[in-house]
Write a protein that holds these residues in place. Structure first.
Motif: not given
Length: 298
Positions: A28, A32, A36
């Motif tokens: 990713v 991202t 997260r």
């Protein structure tokens, strides 16, 4: 409540020392990973990383979250292997990994014959020179060329191997015409150097090419750039090259077929490994460098 999937991002960031490594491992982008981690921090009500100029540094809470995430990851892998081991049907998915050239030169016809016998088994082949992690269920069966295949795996040593030094036909003709010529040599970047018997047989050498994998070495020998060492099952099958004279056969790492201990009782795994091992065992002369001897033997 914290999402387990968010904890994976925390774990990989701690493992790899920052966002860049975590992003590569998880395939990713940086944003991202950062998003997260922020979600995990909100769910846990704690700061997991200090955002320093040098990157993300885990706090005590972050280290603890990573330890818990690692235990969850291990439990997930164990559950996956346990469920796979329950499958005693000769059907469903079976993932096999092997070095690329072994798939191309050895396993392809074996896989074809196995599929004809067991059409309900869905074979997936991962042709990779890196070693996949069977404990993490990246594959069910692995073919490895190795002296030590790993303590956590079970299986069998299906054949010994020999290697030889191979040279392109044109280069071989030049050396026969003038034995005083230096031997052009293709060097592997990760090997320490040519074997001692080559140094004795051909004391004058010059490195003409450095490669990092066997595909490149094969191409270089075919193009008469230089000679190099390779396993006999590859070199003896190449019509555009021959063994270099005055150099005997050399020892090479054996071939193993392996699975994880949790899967050794799975019927489709044992059926496949026994089938493949039997077929490879019948090809021992090719791997041991005795293939041409068998063609001329009475």
């Amino acid at each position: 409540m914290v999402d387990w999937d968010d904890l994976r991002y925390v774990l990989e960031t701690v493992r790899h020392g920052g966002l860049s490594g975590a992003a590569r491992a998880l395939k990713v982008n940086h944003a991202t990973v950062s998003r997260r981690i922020a979600a995990a921090e909100r769910a846990m009500g704690a700061r997991l990383f200090d955002r320093a100029p040098g990157g993300y540094r885990p706090t005590d809470a972050g280290q603890e979250a990573a330890r818990i995430a690692e235990r969850m990851e291990t439990a997930s892998h164990e559950l996956s292997r346990s469920l796979s081991a329950r499958d005693q049907q000769l059907s469903g998915a079976l993932t096999v990994t092997a070095p690329q050239l072994m798939v191309e030169r050895v396993l392809a016809p074996i896989l074809k014959d196995f599929k004809e016998l067991y059409p309900a088994i869905e074979l997936k082949i991962i042709a990779a020179n890196r070693q996949l992690n069977l404990a993490a269920h990246e594959a069910d069966v692995a073919f490895r060329i190795s002296d030590t295949p790993g303590d956590t795996l079970v299986g069998r040593r299906v054949t010994e191997q020999s290697a030889a030094v191979y040279v392109g036909k044109e280069q071989a003709a030049r050396l026969r015409a003038d034995p005083t010529l230096p031997l052009d040599w293709i060097r592997f970047a990760h090997w320490p150097g040519p074997p001692d018997v080559l140094k004795e047989a051909w004391p004058t050498r010059r490195v003409t090419l450095t490669v990092d994998d066997m595909y490149a070495a094969l191409a270089g020998v075919r193009a008469n750039i230089g000679a190099t060492r390779m396993p006999c099952f590859l070199g003896d099958a190449e019509p555009e090259m021959e063994r270099l004279p005055r150099v005997p056969l050399l020892p090479y790492r054996p071939i193993w077929v392996l699975t994880h201990a949790d899967l050794r009782g799975t019927r489709k795994v044992t059926t496949f490994t026994e089938f493949a091992a039997s077929r490879i065992n019948r090809m021992r002369p090719l791997f041991e460098g005795r293939f041409f001897d068998t063609l001329v033997s009475p």
